[in-house]
Scaffold this motif. Structure first.
Motif, PDB file in Angstrom:
ATOM      1  N   LYS A 250       1.538   8.054   2.786  1.00  0.00           N
ATOM      2  CA  LYS A 250       0.304   8.725   2.407  1.00  0.00           C
ATOM      3  C   LYS A 250       0.284   8.946   0.891  1.00  0.00           C
ATOM      4  O   LYS A 250       1.229   9.442   0.304  1.00  0.00           O
ATOM      5  CB  LYS A 250       0.165  10.071   3.129  1.00  0.00           C
ATOM      6  N   GLY A 251      -0.831   8.569   0.288  1.00  0.00           N
ATOM      7  CA  GLY A 251      -0.944   8.670  -1.168  1.00  0.00           C
ATOM      8  C   GLY A 251      -0.479   7.435  -1.897  1.00  0.00           C
ATOM      9  O   GLY A 251      -0.574   7.364  -3.126  1.00  0.00           O
ATOM     10  N   MET A 252       0.022   6.447  -1.171  1.00  0.00           N
ATOM     11  CA  MET A 252       0.397   5.168  -1.765  1.00  0.00           C
ATOM     12  C   MET A 252      -0.792   4.210  -1.694  1.00  0.00           C
ATOM     13  O   MET A 252      -1.771   4.485  -1.012  1.00  0.00           O
ATOM     14  CB  MET A 252       1.619   4.592  -1.045  1.00  0.00           C
ATOM     15  N   PRO A 253      -0.744   3.077  -2.420  1.00  0.00           N
ATOM     16  CA  PRO A 253      -1.889   2.160  -2.446  1.00  0.00           C
ATOM     17  C   PRO A 253      -2.341   1.728  -1.057  1.00  0.00           C
ATOM     18  O   PRO A 253      -1.530   1.503  -0.165  1.00  0.00           O
ATOM     19  CB  PRO A 253      -1.357   0.960  -3.247  1.00  0.00           C
ATOM     20  N   MET A 254      -3.662   1.644  -0.901  1.00  0.00           N
ATOM     21  CA  MET A 254      -4.272   1.182   0.345  1.00  0.00           C
ATOM     22  C   MET A 254      -4.702  -0.269   0.181  1.00  0.00           C
ATOM     23  O   MET A 254      -5.116  -0.696  -0.894  1.00  0.00           O
ATOM     24  CB  MET A 254      -5.491   2.049   0.678  1.00  0.00           C
ATOM     25  N   PHE A 263       5.430 -10.446   2.041  1.00  0.00           N
ATOM     26  CA  PHE A 263       6.104  -9.403   2.827  1.00  0.00           C
ATOM     27  C   PHE A 263       6.823  -8.394   1.940  1.00  0.00           C
ATOM     28  O   PHE A 263       6.703  -7.179   2.152  1.00  0.00           O
ATOM     29  CB  PHE A 263       7.097 -10.050   3.792  1.00  0.00           C
ATOM     30  N   LEU A 264       7.567  -8.840   0.961  1.00  0.00           N
ATOM     31  CA  LEU A 264       8.335  -7.936   0.107  1.00  0.00           C
ATOM     32  C   LEU A 264       7.416  -6.935  -0.573  1.00  0.00           C
ATOM     33  O   LEU A 264       7.646  -5.713  -0.520  1.00  0.00           O
ATOM     34  CB  LEU A 264       9.113  -8.743  -0.932  1.00  0.00           C
ATOM     35  N   ARG A 265       6.373  -7.425  -1.229  1.00  0.00           N
ATOM     36  CA  ARG A 265       5.474  -6.538  -1.961  1.00  0.00           C
ATOM     37  C   ARG A 265       4.631  -5.684  -1.019  1.00  0.00           C
ATOM     38  O   ARG A 265       4.329  -4.521  -1.336  1.00  0.00           O
ATOM     39  CB  ARG A 265       4.591  -7.371  -2.898  1.00  0.00           C
ATOM     40  N   ARG A 266       4.252  -6.239   0.125  1.00  0.00           N
ATOM     41  CA  ARG A 266       3.467  -5.480   1.102  1.00  0.00           C
ATOM     42  C   ARG A 266       4.224  -4.236   1.555  1.00  0.00           C
ATOM     43  O   ARG A 266       3.631  -3.165   1.732  1.00  0.00           O
ATOM     44  CB  ARG A 266       3.148  -6.379   2.297  1.00  0.00           C
ATOM     45  N   GLN A 267       5.517  -4.354   1.730  1.00  0.00           N
ATOM     46  CA  GLN A 267       6.315  -3.229   2.206  1.00  0.00           C
ATOM     47  C   GLN A 267       6.692  -2.262   1.082  1.00  0.00           C
ATOM     48  O   GLN A 267       6.636  -1.041   1.257  1.00  0.00           O
ATOM     49  CB  GLN A 267       7.587  -3.744   2.896  1.00  0.00           C
ATOM     50  N   VAL A 268       7.056  -2.796  -0.072  1.00  0.00           N
ATOM     51  CA  VAL A 268       7.536  -1.945  -1.170  1.00  0.00           C
ATOM     52  C   VAL A 268       6.399  -1.167  -1.818  1.00  0.00           C
ATOM     53  O   VAL A 268       6.516   0.046  -2.052  1.00  0.00           O
ATOM     54  CB  VAL A 268       8.275  -2.792  -2.234  1.00  0.00           C
ATOM     55  N   LEU A 269       5.294  -1.827  -2.096  1.00  0.00           N
ATOM     56  CA  LEU A 269       4.222  -1.199  -2.866  1.00  0.00           C
ATOM     57  C   LEU A 269       3.454  -0.148  -2.079  1.00  0.00           C
ATOM     58  O   LEU A 269       2.786   0.697  -2.678  1.00  0.00           O
ATOM     59  CB  LEU A 269       3.253  -2.264  -3.383  1.00  0.00           C
ATOM     60  N   THR A 270       3.534  -0.168  -0.764  1.00  0.00           N
ATOM     61  CA  THR A 270       2.816   0.814   0.052  1.00  0.00           C
ATOM     62  C   THR A 270       3.723   1.937   0.555  1.00  0.00           C
ATOM     63  O   THR A 270       3.267   2.807   1.311  1.00  0.00           O
ATOM     64  CB  THR A 270       2.153   0.135   1.266  1.00  0.00           C
ATOM     65  N   SER A 271       4.987   1.928   0.150  1.00  0.00           N
ATOM     66  CA  SER A 271       5.954   2.917   0.641  1.00  0.00           C
ATOM     67  C   SER A 271       6.562   3.681  -0.527  1.00  0.00           C
ATOM     68  O   SER A 271       6.556   3.219  -1.663  1.00  0.00           O
ATOM     69  CB  SER A 271       7.078   2.228   1.432  1.00  0.00           C
ATOM     70  N   ARG A 272       7.108   4.836  -0.220  1.00  0.00           N
ATOM     71  CA  ARG A 272       7.849   5.587  -1.239  1.00  0.00           C
ATOM     72  C   ARG A 272       9.122   6.157  -0.621  1.00  0.00           C
ATOM     73  O   ARG A 272       9.165   6.459   0.577  1.00  0.00           O
ATOM     74  CB  ARG A 272       7.013   6.714  -1.845  1.00  0.00           C
ATOM     75  N   ILE A 291      11.356   2.632   1.929  1.00  0.00           N
ATOM     76  CA  ILE A 291      11.205   1.263   1.423  1.00  0.00           C
ATOM     77  C   ILE A 291      12.219   0.351   2.098  1.00  0.00           C
ATOM     78  O   ILE A 291      11.867  -0.728   2.605  1.00  0.00           O
ATOM     79  CB  ILE A 291      11.371   1.230  -0.112  1.00  0.00           C
ATOM     80  N   GLU A 292      13.467   0.767   2.108  1.00  0.00           N
ATOM     81  CA  GLU A 292      14.510  -0.044   2.729  1.00  0.00           C
ATOM     82  C   GLU A 292      14.275  -0.182   4.230  1.00  0.00           C
ATOM     83  O   GLU A 292      14.489  -1.251   4.805  1.00  0.00           O
ATOM     84  CB  GLU A 292      15.891   0.573   2.467  1.00  0.00           C
TER      85      GLU A 292
END
Length: 353
Positions: A250-254, A263-272, A291-292
């Motif tokens: 929540k609060g990460m990019p939508m 896949f890598l960027r989809r998971q990393v950029l939307t997570s914290r 993220i991990e």
């Protein structure tokens, strides 16, 4: 907000680019570090501790009996239920058992019979979330069924989301008090879906929990204290579980429409990730390394901490934003994002629309 340019890394020229995808090269590093290996000893100890707390909590409930002190037991059992849910989460991701059958058996025992959560329904929903986190069209966790998660959702919101949306940042944590009830209702409602896998078994175990839970509470307590116990127990369970999952995305990019980076960027950029010590790890069940976890969902949760520096360093090499913050800051970002998402509803209200 929408992730307009999800690929934020500087890629080397094609002639010099390493073979394989960015994720496959990271996966190789993780595998070579031995972090995908099972941790049976850890999970035997963890399950034993949670099971002991579960039995202790219900034993105390019976021993304390007809007393308002049972509300303190309700608090303890809310935490225990949350820990059972976190263990069930790991099991569903096959972090504990490699095969589906033992995972599903344990999941139904812990999730359905233990806390009444609906294992098959939740697993299906959670699998879709993992495939496309924070995607407005594909992630069921950001469906605008109660809250709106983006300004685009707010502009077309109707009914309850529109009513709540203008003040949703202030209502978010109070509404989490209802999340425990919502999980139970959603699980029972899923039993009417003929496409649900193993529907008969799901029905027996899930409704069995409801029957045993209500019978035990109303046998031990008079009606008034029983209702109070259920309210406190389920409200705190929902608040705890919601507070565990809220900091993750929540609060990460939508993402919307065709916004589907690799896949890598989809998971990393939307997570914290959430920083913290042993207590944070315990309270959040290892999901503070979100993220991990999203990159390697079958990795045993105690290995996530060891994978974190490898993943962060790799993301820095590629120029991919890797976000980690404190727990309080993550909640602040969540609330700020909710307030921003509801802006179109507040503006429409001011303009009389």
């Amino acid at each position: 907000m929408t992730l307009d340019n999800p690929v934020r890394s500087v890629r080397p020229p094609a002639a010099k680019r390493p073979t394989g995808s960015d994720f496959s090269r990271l996966s190789k590093r993780i595998t070579e570090a031995g972090l995908m290996r099972r941790r049976p000893g850890y999970y035997v100890l963890r399950v034993a501790c949670v099971a002991a707390l579960y039995v202790t909590g219900w034993t105390l409930f019976v021993l304390v009996g007809d007393s308002w002190w049972t509300l303190a037991v309700a608090f303890l059992l809310a935490v225990v239920f949350g820990q059972v849910a976190l263990v069930s989460h790991d099991v569903a991701h096959r972090q504990v058992f490699r095969l589906r059958r033992p995972s599903a058996t344990f999941g139904r025992l812990a999730g359905n019979l233990g806390i009444g959560m609906g294992y098959e329904w939740w697993q299906d929903k959670h699998t879709k979330h993992h495939a496309n986190p924070n995607h407005e069209d594909l992630d069921p966790d950001v469906d605008p069924d109660l809250f709106v998660w983006s300004r685009e959702q707010a502009r077309v919101a109707k009914g309850l989301p529109r009513l709540i949306g203008r003040s949703q940042a202030f209502l978010f944590f109070p509404m989490l008090l209802l999340e425990g009830f919502n999980l139970h209702v959603a699980g029972v409602r899923s039993l009417t879906d003929r496409s649900l896998k193993h529907r008969a078994l799901e029905s027996v175990t899930l409704l069995g929990h409801v029957a045993v839970y209500l019978t035990a509470v109303f046998l031990v307590l008079p009606v008034g204290p029983a209702v109070a116990f259920i309210a406190v127990h389920q409200c705190l369970f929902g608040l705890y579980l919601g507070s565990v999952f809220a900091p993750n995305h929540k609060g990460m990019p939508m993402l919307r429409g065709d916004d589907r980076p690799d896949f890598l960027r989809r998971q990393v950029l939307t997570s914290r990730n959430v920083r913290g010590g042993w207590f944070t790890n315990l309270a959040l069940g290892g999901l503070n390394y979100q993220i991990e976890h999203h990159l390697f969902p079958s990795m045993p949760s105690p290995n996530l901490r060891k994978a974190q520096p490898i993943v962060e360093r790799y993301c820095r090499e590629l120029g991919i934003d890797y976000v980690k913050t404190s727990l309080v800051a993550s909640y602040r970002q969540t609330l700020r994002s909710l307030h921003d998402a509801g802006a179109p509803i507040r503006e429409a209200a001011r303009n009389g629309r």
